[in-house]
Motif scaffolding. Structure first.
Motif, PDB file in Angstrom:
ATOM      1  N   TYR A   1       0.828  -1.207   0.000  1.00 53.88           N
ATOM      2  CA  TYR A   1       0.000   0.000   0.000  1.00 53.88           C
ATOM      3  C   TYR A   1       0.868   1.264   0.000  1.00 53.88           C
ATOM      4  N   PHE A   2       1.892   1.292   0.825  1.00 51.38           N
ATOM      5  CA  PHE A   2       2.759   2.474   0.874  1.00 51.38           C
ATOM      6  C   PHE A   2       3.557   2.632  -0.419  1.00 51.38           C
ATOM      7  N   LEU A   3       3.869   1.509  -1.085  1.00 51.77           N
ATOM      8  CA  LEU A   3       4.539   1.607  -2.384  1.00 51.77           C
ATOM      9  C   LEU A   3       3.640   2.253  -3.427  1.00 51.77           C
ATOM     10  N   LEU A   4       2.323   2.089  -3.284  1.00 47.87           N
ATOM     11  CA  LEU A   4       1.389   2.752  -4.185  1.00 47.87           C
ATOM     12  C   LEU A   4       1.198   4.228  -3.808  1.00 47.87           C
ATOM     13  N   GLU A   5       1.244   4.537  -2.520  1.00 43.13           N
ATOM     14  CA  GLU A   5       0.991   5.894  -2.042  1.00 43.13           C
ATOM     15  C   GLU A   5       2.185   6.816  -2.279  1.00 43.13           C
ATOM     16  N   LEU A   6       3.396   6.307  -2.180  1.00 38.45           N
ATOM     17  CA  LEU A   6       4.593   7.152  -2.260  1.00 38.45           C
ATOM     18  C   LEU A   6       4.755   7.864  -3.606  1.00 38.45           C
ATOM     19  N   PRO A   7       4.528   7.198  -4.777  1.00 34.18           N
ATOM     20  CA  PRO A   7       4.674   7.945  -6.039  1.00 34.18           C
ATOM     21  C   PRO A   7       3.772   9.169  -6.115  1.00 34.18           C
ATOM     22  N   LYS A   8       2.533   9.029  -5.631  1.00 29.36           N
ATOM     23  CA  LYS A   8       1.632  10.185  -5.626  1.00 29.36           C
ATOM     24  C   LYS A   8       2.195  11.288  -4.718  1.00 29.36           C
ATOM     25  N   LEU A   9       2.724  10.911  -3.557  1.00 27.91           N
ATOM     26  CA  LEU A   9       3.289  11.876  -2.626  1.00 27.91           C
ATOM     27  C   LEU A   9       4.517  12.560  -3.217  1.00 27.91           C
ATOM     28  N   ILE A  10       5.332  11.789  -3.947  1.00 26.87           N
ATOM     29  CA  ILE A  10       6.536  12.358  -4.563  1.00 26.87           C
ATOM     30  C   ILE A  10       6.153  13.409  -5.609  1.00 26.87           C
ATOM     31  N   VAL A  11       5.155  13.080  -6.477  1.00 27.80           N
ATOM     32  CA  VAL A  11       4.771  14.003  -7.548  1.00 27.80           C
ATOM     33  C   VAL A  11       4.039  15.226  -6.991  1.00 27.80           C
ATOM     34  N   ASN A  12       3.039  14.984  -6.146  1.00 29.50           N
ATOM     35  CA  ASN A  12       2.195  16.089  -5.681  1.00 29.50           C
ATOM     36  C   ASN A  12       2.848  16.932  -4.592  1.00 29.50           C
ATOM     37  N   ASP A  13       3.562  16.306  -3.673  1.00 28.88           N
ATOM     38  CA  ASP A  13       4.055  17.015  -2.500  1.00 28.88           C
ATOM     39  C   ASP A  13       5.508  17.452  -2.653  1.00 28.88           C
TER      40      ASP A  13
END
Length: 428
Positions: free
Chosen positions: A32-44
């Motif tokens: 789950y965190f592997l899926l969440e991190l790319p979004k966090l990297i791009v957006n945040d």
């Protein structure tokens, strides 16, 4: 012997299967965190502002924050793949151990067959069943509980992530599943029946080839080569037709799966693009959803393949068990007990009847007593049943009615340890 493949697996590997399931559960939060991190990297990290960010009391500017998220992603990749590696090795070892147990149990059951049973089966049938036909069962045993738990868990984690980004995208992701879940089992049912038919046909071919090799001199002496060739040709053609239909149905199943899997991205691009244009979804979230769906196709495809493999392997297991579970098989204790009873006294036949000799010989209503310490000869022409009388006296075969005793001991109730150590028998 366990009639059900899952009954056999659970009986001999329940503790190991539970351990595999526990390790599998540990992989869910990592994925789950592997899926969440790319979004966090791009957006945040890439598009974010208001730096520095405070994490555990430390302040991070934009570049260090990006590096931290990327290193965290790399760490989770290593952990995820390390858990997969450990599970695969453990499952492989478990499968091989269980395959060894299954083959040994089948061989022991061969030793427990009564002698007349070998008239109904041949080595050409038994040997492939113990060696090659159960090979797939070993590979399946390690995956029996682990694969649906791991891939099913991955599927739920990824679907949960997609739904959390946007419910419409989540519905698009699962839109084809009901159709696949209904159609694929219907098509697979016929494949299962064909697979069982193919196994039986291949076994008959092996038996016929074995008979031809054993009786090759008689084949040439009676000019029967053409007949045997025609017989094998018919059976090979029958096998070809079965396999051809199996291939057609399997490839139809694969075609439907691939088509459904390719249809879903169409909805992602259409719905996701619309939501981004309207400002209801970020680019990072859309990219993360598309990446999650690419990973989503793998577990779903493996679960469908697992269903097909389960049906195929279960057929093989049940087909083999049917041939190793005759109703008149000896008890396990007869073969495994090491306690020997000392035999002494007269050899007595009491109204003994027997049928099922090597060539169908019968022994009818034999009653006799051989005093202890005396010599006795059983005479008669070939096929008269004299060999069967001696086998009855040695405890190698059992009377259909009546009983054979030495002293007060019924030979049919004694173990191999007693019969082998107390009675000498030399076959003619």
């Amino acid at each position: 012997m366990e009639k059900s493949l899952f009954g056999f697996i659970w009986k001999y590997s329940a503790r190991q299967q539970i351990f595999i399931l526990l390790v599998t559960v540990l992989t869910y939060p990592v994925v789950y965190f592997l899926l969440e991190l790319p979004k966090l990297i791009v957006n945040d990290a890439v598009q974010g502002d208001n730096f520095p960010r405070s994490i555990l009391g430390f302040d991070f500017d934009q570049i260090p924050y990006l590096v931290l998220l990327c290193l965290t992603f790399l760490f989770l990749v290593v952990v995820s793949n390390g858990l997969k590696f450990y599970l695969n090795v453990y499952k492989g070892r478990l499968g091989e151990r269980m395959l060894r147990r299954l083959r040994f149990e089948l061989f022991q059951r061969v030793l427990r067959f009564r002698l007349p049973h070998f008239r109904k089966v041949s080595s050409g049938e038994i040997i492939p069943m113990i060696t090659s036909e159960v090979e797939d069962v070993g590979g399946y045993i390690g995956e029996a509980f682990a694969l649906p738990a791991y891939q099913g868990g991955m599927l739920l984690v990824q679907l949960g992530f997609i739904f959390m980004q946007d419910p419409l995208l989540g519905l698009a992701a699962i839109s084809s599943y009901p159709i696949q879940g209904y159609v694929i089992p219907l098509l697979q049912r016929r494949v299962v029946l064909l697979s069982r038919q193919r196994v039986k046909n291949v076994r008959l071919i092996a038996d016929k080839v074995g008979e031809s090799i054993t009786g090759v001199a008689e084949i040439h002496a009676n000019d029967a080569a053409a007949w045997h060739s025609a017989d094998i040709s018919d059976r090979l053609y029958e096998n070809f037709k079965i396999r051809y239909e199996i291939f057609n149905r399997k490839f139809l199943i694969k075609f439907l799966n691939n088509f459904m899997n390719q249809l879903t991205p169409f909805f992602f691009y259409l719905i996701g693009g619309y939501l981004v244009i309207e400002g209801n979804l970020s680019i990072g979230a859309l990219l993360a959803v598309i990446a999650a769906y690419k990973d989503l196709a793998g577990p779903w495809k493996l679960l469908l393949s697992f269903y097909q493999m389960t049906a195929d392997v279960s057929v093989k297991y049940q087909t083999v068990v049917e041939n190793f579970d005759p109703p008149d098989i000896y008890d396990t204790e007869r073969l495994t007990s090491d306690e020997a009873v000392e035999l002494s006294g007269d050899v007595k036949f009491e109204s003994v009847n027997f049928s099922g000799g090597a060539a169908g010989q019968e022994v009818m209503d034999v009653s006799l007593t051989v005093p202890a310490g005396s010599n006795c000869a059983i005479v008669g022409p070939d096929g008269s049943g004299r060999s069967e009388v001696l086998q009855l006296a040695a405890g190698l075969v059992s009377a259909a009615t009546g009983k054979v005793c030495i002293g007060d001991h019924d030979l049919d109730k004694l173990t191999d340890a007693t019969l082998g150590r107390e009675i000498a028998y030399v076959g003619g």
